[in-house]
Design an enzyme around this catalytic site. Structure first.
Site, PDB file in Angstrom:
ATOM      1  N   GLU A   1      45.841 -17.275 -34.116  1.00  0.00           N
ATOM      2  CA  GLU A   1      46.186 -17.334 -35.537  1.00  0.00           C
ATOM      3  C   GLU A   1      45.822 -18.677 -36.160  1.00  0.00           C
ATOM      4  OE1 GLU A   1      48.233 -16.206 -33.204  1.00  0.00           O
ATOM      5  OE2 GLU A   1      48.860 -14.182 -33.777  1.00  0.00           O
ATOM      6  N   PHE A  21      63.992  -9.961 -32.457  1.00  0.00           N
ATOM      7  CA  PHE A  21      62.750 -10.112 -31.704  1.00  0.00           C
ATOM      8  C   PHE A  21      61.631 -10.596 -32.636  1.00  0.00           C
ATOM      9  CE2 PHE A  21      58.759  -8.142 -30.069  1.00  0.00           C
ATOM     10  CZ  PHE A  21      58.616  -8.977 -28.972  1.00  0.00           C
ATOM     11  N   GLN A  22      60.956 -11.634 -32.233  1.00  0.00           N
ATOM     12  CA  GLN A  22      59.843 -12.229 -32.990  1.00  0.00           C
ATOM     13  C   GLN A  22      60.246 -12.644 -34.401  1.00  0.00           C
ATOM     14  OE1 GLN A  22      56.369  -9.645 -32.428  1.00  0.00           O
ATOM     15  NE2 GLN A  22      55.884 -10.853 -30.607  1.00  0.00           N
ATOM     16  N   LYS A  37      59.180  -6.291 -42.714  1.00  0.00           N
ATOM     17  CA  LYS A  37      58.529  -5.025 -42.388  1.00  0.00           C
ATOM     18  C   LYS A  37      59.014  -3.872 -43.280  1.00  0.00           C
ATOM     19  CE  LYS A  37      57.513  -1.883 -38.677  1.00  0.00           C
ATOM     20  NZ  LYS A  37      56.884  -1.801 -37.388  1.00  0.00           N
ATOM     21  N   MET A  93      37.468 -40.864 -29.369  1.00  0.00           N
ATOM     22  CA  MET A  93      37.964 -41.808 -30.371  1.00  0.00           C
ATOM     23  C   MET A  93      39.196 -42.565 -29.876  1.00  0.00           C
ATOM     24  SD  MET A  93      37.345 -43.213 -33.134  1.00  0.00           S
ATOM     25  CE  MET A  93      36.506 -42.458 -34.523  1.00  0.00           C
TER      26      MET A  93
HETATM   27  C1  LIG Z   1      45.330 -31.523 -32.517  1.00  0.00           C
HETATM   28  C2  LIG Z   1      45.092 -32.960 -32.289  1.00  0.00           C
HETATM   29  N1  LIG Z   1      45.613 -33.577 -31.209  1.00  0.00           N
HETATM   30  C3  LIG Z   1      45.394 -34.890 -31.006  1.00  0.00           C
HETATM   31  C4  LIG Z   1      44.680 -35.633 -31.893  1.00  0.00           C
HETATM   32  C5  LIG Z   1      44.477 -37.109 -31.680  1.00  0.00           C
HETATM   33  N2  LIG Z   1      43.049 -37.409 -31.500  1.00  0.00           N
HETATM   34  C6  LIG Z   1      42.273 -37.887 -32.485  1.00  0.00           C
HETATM   35  S1  LIG Z   1      40.690 -38.081 -32.046  1.00  0.00           S
HETATM   36  C7  LIG Z   1      41.001 -37.544 -30.491  1.00  0.00           C
HETATM   37  C8  LIG Z   1      39.906 -37.453 -29.472  1.00  0.00           C
HETATM   38  C9  LIG Z   1      38.908 -36.412 -29.802  1.00  0.00           C
HETATM   39  O1  LIG Z   1      38.138 -36.166 -28.669  1.00  0.00           O
HETATM   40  P1  LIG Z   1      36.872 -35.247 -28.714  1.00  0.00           P
HETATM   41  O2  LIG Z   1      37.151 -33.984 -29.401  1.00  0.00           O
HETATM   42  O3  LIG Z   1      36.318 -35.127 -27.354  1.00  0.00           O
HETATM   43  O4  LIG Z   1      35.883 -36.030 -29.680  1.00  0.00           O
HETATM   44  P2  LIG Z   1      35.191 -37.458 -29.566  1.00  0.00           P
HETATM   45  O5  LIG Z   1      36.118 -38.455 -30.186  1.00  0.00           O
HETATM   46  O6  LIG Z   1      34.939 -37.730 -28.122  1.00  0.00           O
HETATM   47  O7  LIG Z   1      33.950 -37.280 -30.364  1.00  0.00           O
HETATM   48  C10 LIG Z   1      42.359 -37.232 -30.334  1.00  0.00           C
HETATM   49  C11 LIG Z   1      42.981 -36.772 -29.059  1.00  0.00           C
HETATM   50  C12 LIG Z   1      44.173 -34.956 -33.027  1.00  0.00           C
HETATM   51  N3  LIG Z   1      43.489 -35.579 -33.993  1.00  0.00           N
HETATM   52  N4  LIG Z   1      44.384 -33.635 -33.192  1.00  0.00           N
END
Ligand SMILES: Cc1ncc(C[n+]2csc(CCOP(=O)(O)OP(=O)(O)O)c2C)c(N)n1
Length: 555
Positions: free
Chosen positions: A47, A109-110, A159, A465
């Site tokens: 979703e 439920f749900q 529902k 990052m």
């Molecule tokens: C849902 C979610 N969880 C955690 C983060 C924190 N976060 C920001 S950038 C990042 C790393 C992203 O890694 P990747 O997708 O491999 O991309 P890269 O930076 O290596 O290009 C994280 C964990 C986020 N932005 N969104």
């Protein structure tokens, strides 16, 4: 007629052509009604992805996106998608099933209190308790989602409400007491802004996503050329003006170019349009554009003065206000300023090491070279910033990214939504390996519906990052950021789903792989670019620094 059938008729009346979602017991009546409709329903595999897809569809088209989910876990799975749309002002209507009215509050439920849960991340939400108010609610929801500052609206449907018998009487007009977005800017304020512009020697326009939302790009370009003023954008504003236009300097902020950041910092006037001065854009707010007076044009009065002190506030729709403002402006040459900015542009271009190793920036440059017209979505992290830096966007709605919430897992389903809207265009998701894994199950959807999205994974086997921050500010203590998955093959995973997978290890293979992928138009393609693992995004403004306190790398 059955309320569920009336609901689907109402959606048809709203011009809805596509819905993304997953059914369940509480919304089964609505799905039953959908069976007889011409609206195409795309069955996603999660979703969250349904909402991101509807969001990507909305951002690519400007139309309101629609997503369905059942009650309980279906509904709670939509929350990240809704919050993402809310932060980026994307028009959505999300409909969730709910347990029958008599069971609400019984831990049935749900059952989940989805209106309570989404209260802070929706522009408005409804629990329909009276079948006879259903159609008015739908009408209102579409109106609220798409007018003024757009945003997501949720309708929760018990529902037994969808099973009830009602008349189909769809209200043609809507008049909502207490909801009258102010579209026309105040003439006196517009004149004051014009006076400031005429007096200024170093004017800069800061264009945000609001310019795109209000279809004000033409007006923006006209104003910039008339003043003339350089234009910088926020991440969300990318595409508000063609980035190849000589007056456009691209995006500012934490990973904006040095020249764009220097330009706004030296401005004596900032004309901010449809932007909310996010901290990623301004850097340390107290150090933001220290010599500038600020004109802020925004349709949402709550944005004005929220983060940055404003000298001339103008509440109104960007398109209308810019068209009006330009009438009071006469061209005035500002040679010295123009030279200075162009000098910065020459001295501090975006750059990266070119030593034949496979670098992520190179991949994006190649995508741009081969498909400058592609719709580009991004995930979140380094991939997003490199995409923003190296893909020069030429039109509004071409660059789609989760700016506000920064949602990993957004880009791929958003690309899917954009591709459904534009089956004949090339849609590319620039991804990180971490982010792509968050909604990878949508490969099944793409294969099922023959949605030929191209996923370019800049695979550094890191949560890149975060790793970059750990390297620069936490003494290289790489806590929980290494994705140790050398043995994992995205190529094989893609093939397992029935999609096309390609692995690229060398710079010399990039072009052929992309060309091969762009030829395929009946299946999704995943290209696993195994890039230099420790590449960083530069330039970088550290958190808490001003926009001209920039870290850069020796190249
Ligand atoms: C849902 C979610 N969880 C955690 C983060 C924190 N976060 C920001 S950038 C990042 C790393 C992203 O890694 P990747 O997708 O491999 O991309 P890269 O930076 O290596 O290009 C994280 C964990 C986020 N932005 N969104």
């Amino acid at each position: 007629m059955r309320a569920a059938d009336a609901l689907v008729k109402a959606l048809e009346a709203e011009g809805v052509e596509h819905i993304f979602g997953i059914p369940g017991g509480a919304i089964i009546e609505v799905y039953d009604a959908l069976y007889d409709s011409n609206i195409e329903h795309i069955l996603t595999r999660h979703e969250q992805a349904a909402v991101h897809a509807a969001d990507g569809y909305a951002r690519a088209t400007g139309k309101t996106g629609v997503a369905f989910a059942t009650s309980g876990p279906g509904a709670t799975n939509t929350v990240t998608g809704i919050a993402t749309a809310y932060m980026d002002s994307s028009p959505l209507v999300v409909m969730t099933g709910q347990v029958p009215r008599a069971l609400i509050g019984n831990d049935a439920f749900q059952e989940a209190d989805i209106t309570g849960i989404t209260m802070p991340v929706t522009k408005h939400n409804y629990l329909v308790t009276d079948p006879n108010s259903l159609l008015t609610t739908v009408r209102e929801a579409f109106h609220i989602a798409s007018t003024g500052r757009p945003g997501p609206v949720l309708i929760d449907l018990p529902k037994d409400v969808t099973m009830a018998d009602i008349e189909f009487d769809y209200p043609p007009k809507i008049d909502l007491v207490g909801y009258k977005p102010k579209m026309k800017g105040h003439p006196k304020q517009i004149k004051r802004a014009a006076e400031l512009i005429m007096k200024s020697e170093r004017p800069v326009i800061l264009a945000g996503g609001g310019v795109i939302l209000s279809n004000a790009s033409e007006e923006l370009v006209k104003l910039a050329e008339t003043i003339p003023a350089f234009v910088v954008t926020t991440l969300m504003g990318k595409g508000a003006m063609p980035e190849t236009h000589p007056l456009c300097l691209g995006f500012i902020g934490m990973h904006g170019s040095k020249y764009a950041n220097y330009t706004i910092m030296e401005a004596d006037l900032v004309i901010a349009v449809g932007c909310r001065f996010s901290d990623r854009t301004t850097g340390r707010v107290s150090g933001f554009a220290p010599y500038a007076k600020v004109v802020h044009i925004d349709v949402d009065p709550a944005e004005i003065g929220k983060n940055v002190r404003v000298d001339v506030p103008i509440v109104g729709d960007a398109k209308q206000v810019l068209a009006e403002l330009v009438k009071y402006i006469k061209y005035k040459q500002r040679k010295e300023w123009e030279n200075k900015v162009n000098e910065w542009r020459k001295t501090y271009p975006l750059r990266y090491k070119k030593d034949g190793k496979l670098r992520p920036q190179y991949v994006i440059e190649k995508v741009y070279e081969l498909k400058p017209d592609a719709i580009v979505t991004t995930e979140v992290g380094q991939n997003q910033m490199w995409a923003a830096q190296y893909f020069k966007v030429s039109r509004p709605r071409q660059f789609i990214s989760s700016g506000g919430l920064g949602t990993m897992g957004f880009g791929f389903p958003a690309a899917m939504g954009a591709q459904v809207a534009f089956p004949d265009k090339t849609v590319v998701d620039i991804a990180g390996d971490g982010s792509f894994l968050m909604n990878i199950q949508e490969l099944a959807t793409c294969v099922d519906y023959r949605i030929p999205v191209k996923v370019c994974i800049l695979n550094n086997m890191f949560l890149g990052m975060v790793r970059q921050w750990q390297q620069l500010f936490y003494d290289e203590r790489y806590s929980a950021t290494c994705l140790r998955c050398k043995e994992m093959s995205f190529e094989k995973i893609a093939e397992g789903f029935g999609a096309v997978g390609i692995t690229v290890e060398k710079e010399t293979e990039v072009e052929d792989a992309l060309k091969e992928a762009f030829e395929i138009n009946d299946l999704p393609v995943v290209i696993d670019f195994r890039v230099e693992r420790l590449e960083n995004v530069y330039p970088m403004v550290p958190a808490g620094a001003a926009l001209n306190e920039i870290l850069d790398e020796e190249v």
